[in-house]
Design a protein around this motif. Structure first.
Motif, PDB file in Angstrom:
ATOM      1  N   ALA A 106     -11.109 -25.442  25.343  1.00  0.00           N
ATOM      2  CA  ALA A 106     -10.022 -25.768  26.261  1.00  0.00           C
ATOM      3  C   ALA A 106      -8.770 -24.965  25.932  1.00  0.00           C
ATOM      4  N   GLU A 107      -8.463 -24.826  24.657  1.00  0.00           N
ATOM      5  CA  GLU A 107      -7.284 -24.070  24.245  1.00  0.00           C
ATOM      6  C   GLU A 107      -7.398 -22.591  24.620  1.00  0.00           C
ATOM      7  N   ILE A 108      -8.576 -22.013  24.424  1.00  0.00           N
ATOM      8  CA  ILE A 108      -8.761 -20.597  24.753  1.00  0.00           C
ATOM      9  C   ILE A 108      -8.744 -20.398  26.273  1.00  0.00           C
ATOM     10  N   ALA A 109      -9.381 -21.303  27.011  1.00  0.00           N
ATOM     11  CA  ALA A 109      -9.431 -21.183  28.469  1.00  0.00           C
ATOM     12  C   ALA A 109      -8.039 -21.230  29.087  1.00  0.00           C
ATOM     13  N   ALA A 110      -7.108 -21.928  28.435  1.00  0.00           N
ATOM     14  CA  ALA A 110      -5.749 -22.041  28.962  1.00  0.00           C
ATOM     15  C   ALA A 110      -5.027 -20.695  28.983  1.00  0.00           C
ATOM     16  N   ARG A 111      -5.464 -19.768  28.149  1.00  0.00           N
ATOM     17  CA  ARG A 111      -4.813 -18.453  28.102  1.00  0.00           C
ATOM     18  C   ARG A 111      -5.746 -17.297  28.459  1.00  0.00           C
ATOM     19  N   LEU A 112      -7.032 -17.592  28.693  1.00  0.00           N
ATOM     20  CA  LEU A 112      -7.990 -16.532  29.015  1.00  0.00           C
ATOM     21  C   LEU A 112      -8.675 -16.855  30.340  1.00  0.00           C
ATOM     22  N   PRO A 113      -8.242 -16.232  31.432  1.00  0.00           N
ATOM     23  CA  PRO A 113      -8.778 -16.591  32.757  1.00  0.00           C
ATOM     24  C   PRO A 113     -10.247 -16.233  32.952  1.00  0.00           C
ATOM     25  N   THR A 114     -10.795 -15.368  32.118  1.00  0.00           N
ATOM     26  CA  THR A 114     -12.206 -15.003  32.274  1.00  0.00           C
ATOM     27  C   THR A 114     -13.152 -16.021  31.665  1.00  0.00           C
ATOM     28  N   LEU A 115     -12.628 -17.010  30.951  1.00  0.00           N
ATOM     29  CA  LEU A 115     -13.473 -18.010  30.297  1.00  0.00           C
ATOM     30  C   LEU A 115     -13.725 -19.195  31.224  1.00  0.00           C
ATOM     31  N   VAL A 116     -14.995 -19.514  31.425  1.00  0.00           N
ATOM     32  CA  VAL A 116     -15.424 -20.665  32.222  1.00  0.00           C
ATOM     33  C   VAL A 116     -16.106 -21.646  31.278  1.00  0.00           C
ATOM     34  N   ARG A 117     -15.742 -22.931  31.376  1.00  0.00           N
ATOM     35  CA  ARG A 117     -16.302 -23.951  30.485  1.00  0.00           C
ATOM     36  C   ARG A 117     -17.152 -24.945  31.266  1.00  0.00           C
ATOM     37  N   VAL A 118     -18.314 -25.267  30.711  1.00  0.00           N
ATOM     38  CA  VAL A 118     -19.161 -26.324  31.250  1.00  0.00           C
ATOM     39  C   VAL A 118     -19.612 -27.167  30.066  1.00  0.00           C
ATOM     40  N   ARG A 119     -19.702 -28.477  30.232  1.00  0.00           N
ATOM     41  CA  ARG A 119     -20.095 -29.329  29.114  1.00  0.00           C
ATOM     42  C   ARG A 119     -21.187 -30.304  29.530  1.00  0.00           C
ATOM     43  N   HIS A 120     -22.259 -30.347  28.749  1.00  0.00           N
ATOM     44  CA  HIS A 120     -23.273 -31.381  28.895  1.00  0.00           C
ATOM     45  C   HIS A 120     -22.772 -32.654  28.212  1.00  0.00           C
ATOM     46  N   ARG A 121     -22.951 -33.776  28.857  1.00  0.00           N
ATOM     47  CA  ARG A 121     -22.510 -35.049  28.278  1.00  0.00           C
ATOM     48  C   ARG A 121     -23.218 -35.335  26.962  1.00  0.00           C
ATOM     49  N   SER A 122     -24.480 -34.965  26.875  1.00  0.00           N
ATOM     50  CA  SER A 122     -25.238 -35.089  25.627  1.00  0.00           C
ATOM     51  C   SER A 122     -26.100 -33.844  25.482  1.00  0.00           C
ATOM     52  N   SER A 123     -26.597 -33.608  24.273  1.00  0.00           N
ATOM     53  CA  SER A 123     -27.357 -32.387  24.017  1.00  0.00           C
ATOM     54  C   SER A 123     -28.688 -32.396  24.773  1.00  0.00           C
ATOM     55  N   CYS A 124     -28.934 -31.334  25.535  1.00  0.00           N
ATOM     56  CA  CYS A 124     -30.168 -31.204  26.320  1.00  0.00           C
ATOM     57  C   CYS A 124     -31.016 -30.026  25.854  1.00  0.00           C
ATOM     58  N   GLY A 125     -30.528 -29.263  24.885  1.00  0.00           N
ATOM     59  CA  GLY A 125     -31.295 -28.140  24.376  1.00  0.00           C
ATOM     60  C   GLY A 125     -30.798 -26.808  24.903  1.00  0.00           C
ATOM     61  N   GLN A 126     -31.217 -25.748  24.207  1.00  0.00           N
ATOM     62  CA  GLN A 126     -30.712 -24.414  24.500  1.00  0.00           C
ATOM     63  C   GLN A 126     -31.108 -23.919  25.888  1.00  0.00           C
ATOM     64  N   SER A 127     -32.358 -24.155  26.285  1.00  0.00           N
ATOM     65  CA  SER A 127     -32.786 -23.685  27.602  1.00  0.00           C
ATOM     66  C   SER A 127     -32.008 -24.357  28.721  1.00  0.00           C
ATOM     67  N   ALA A 128     -31.801 -25.664  28.603  1.00  0.00           N
ATOM     68  CA  ALA A 128     -31.024 -26.373  29.621  1.00  0.00           C
ATOM     69  C   ALA A 128     -29.615 -25.808  29.708  1.00  0.00           C
ATOM     70  N   ALA A 129     -29.037 -25.460  28.553  1.00  0.00           N
ATOM     71  CA  ALA A 129     -27.693 -24.883  28.549  1.00  0.00           C
ATOM     72  C   ALA A 129     -27.679 -23.513  29.203  1.00  0.00           C
ATOM     73  N   VAL A 130     -28.707 -22.715  28.944  1.00  0.00           N
ATOM     74  CA  VAL A 130     -28.791 -21.397  29.594  1.00  0.00           C
ATOM     75  C   VAL A 130     -28.903 -21.562  31.107  1.00  0.00           C
ATOM     76  N   ILE A 131     -29.765 -22.473  31.557  1.00  0.00           N
ATOM     77  CA  ILE A 131     -29.943 -22.689  32.999  1.00  0.00           C
ATOM     78  C   ILE A 131     -28.638 -23.155  33.633  1.00  0.00           C
ATOM     79  N   THR A 132     -27.945 -24.097  33.001  1.00  0.00           N
ATOM     80  CA  THR A 132     -26.650 -24.552  33.508  1.00  0.00           C
ATOM     81  C   THR A 132     -25.676 -23.387  33.608  1.00  0.00           C
ATOM     82  N   GLY A 133     -25.652 -22.543  32.578  1.00  0.00           N
ATOM     83  CA  GLY A 133     -24.743 -21.404  32.574  1.00  0.00           C
ATOM     84  C   GLY A 133     -25.037 -20.411  33.677  1.00  0.00           C
TER      85      GLY A 133
END
Length: 257
Positions: free
Chosen positions: A67-94
């Motif tokens: 959140a702190e970096i995104a406030a000053r870096l417009p190229t950063l997009v943040r997405v958060r899983h409520r709980s851990s779903c694993g690396q593949s799920a994170a890649v698909i979300t991204g």
């Protein structure tokens, strides 16, 4: 190792739309986030890009730091899983969140080097110019900075996977990969898909190009998607992907008369 890009011009993009989105799945990697984002930004300076961080249910300071970096870096997009779903799920979300025509994935632990991404983009554009589509550019960690046990485990896994799936890829476990977003979204999605992307791209009628990439020692934290996680699901997934290969024939389209 000479892996500098050779392209002179890049494809044009719609104003405000990135050419490439860098997707980084992370789980409790707070200390690695700032230096990796800085490295990505430096590596892609001059290329329209965005950085998509998917926080896979981290319980450390990762959300606060992002959140702190995104406030000053417009190229950063943040997405958060409520709980851990694993690396593949994170890649698909991204990838679904990303807006770029091309996607580059890399691990959030800092061991992959973002400086390799321009050369991988060059390799993709070169392969496409030769008529190959869809194209997956797969990083090959020629000199790995991991423990001996982890390196041997990967060698065995790559050998077995290569024998059964015939994916012709020496290092399918490397997190650094590059492909078109549209091509990825057409693949079947399942847990641990990121370990089988070469076989899935070949199944879709595409081509896989392996390129040498750098690999660094982890400087902060410990692996959260570990060896045991890979081993206990690997055999089941391997036979599942082999079944997918047998149950599909890529249509060959005749030209319009």
């Amino acid at each position: 190792m000479n892996i500098e890009p050779k392209f002179l011009t890049l494809p044009e993009t719609t104003p405000g739309t990135p050419l490439i989105s860098v997707v980084v799945p992370v789980h409790n990697e707070a200390a690695n986030i700032p230096p990796l984002i800085a490295s990505i930004s430096a590596a892609l300076a001059g290329i329209e890009h965005e950085i998509v961080y998917v926080d896979d249910g981290s319980t450390d300071a990762s959300p606060k730091i992002l959140a702190e970096i995104a406030a000053r870096l417009p190229t950063l997009v943040r997405v958060r899983h409520r709980s851990s779903c694993g690396q593949s799920a994170a890649v698909i979300t991204g990838v679904k969140t990303a807006r770029g025509s091309f996607i580059a994935t890399l691990d959030g632990d800092g061991q992959n080097d973002p400086a390799d991404i321009p050369a991988m983009l060059d390799a993709a554009l070169t392969a496409e110019a030769q008529g190959a589509k869809p194209v997956l550019i797969a990083g090959h960690r020629v000199t790995r900075k991991d423990s001996e046990a982890k390196r041997w485990g990967s060698r065995i896994a790559n050998a077995v996977r290569g024998y059964l799936l015939r994916d012709g890829t020496p290092d399918t476990g490397c997190g650094l990969k590059l492909f078109r977003r549209a091509a990825f979204l057409e693949l079947p999605h399942f847990d641990h898909i990121h370990r089988f992307l070469p076989a899935l791209f070949i199944r879709a009628g595409g081509r896989v190009v392996s390129v040498p990439v750098r690999h660094h020692q982890r400087t902060h934290g410990a692996s959260h998607y570990g060896t045991w996680d890979r081993l206990k699901v690997g055999i089941v997934d391997l036979f599942g992907v082999a079944w997918l290969q047998r149950r599909w024939k890529q249509p060959q389209i005749d030209p319009t008369p």
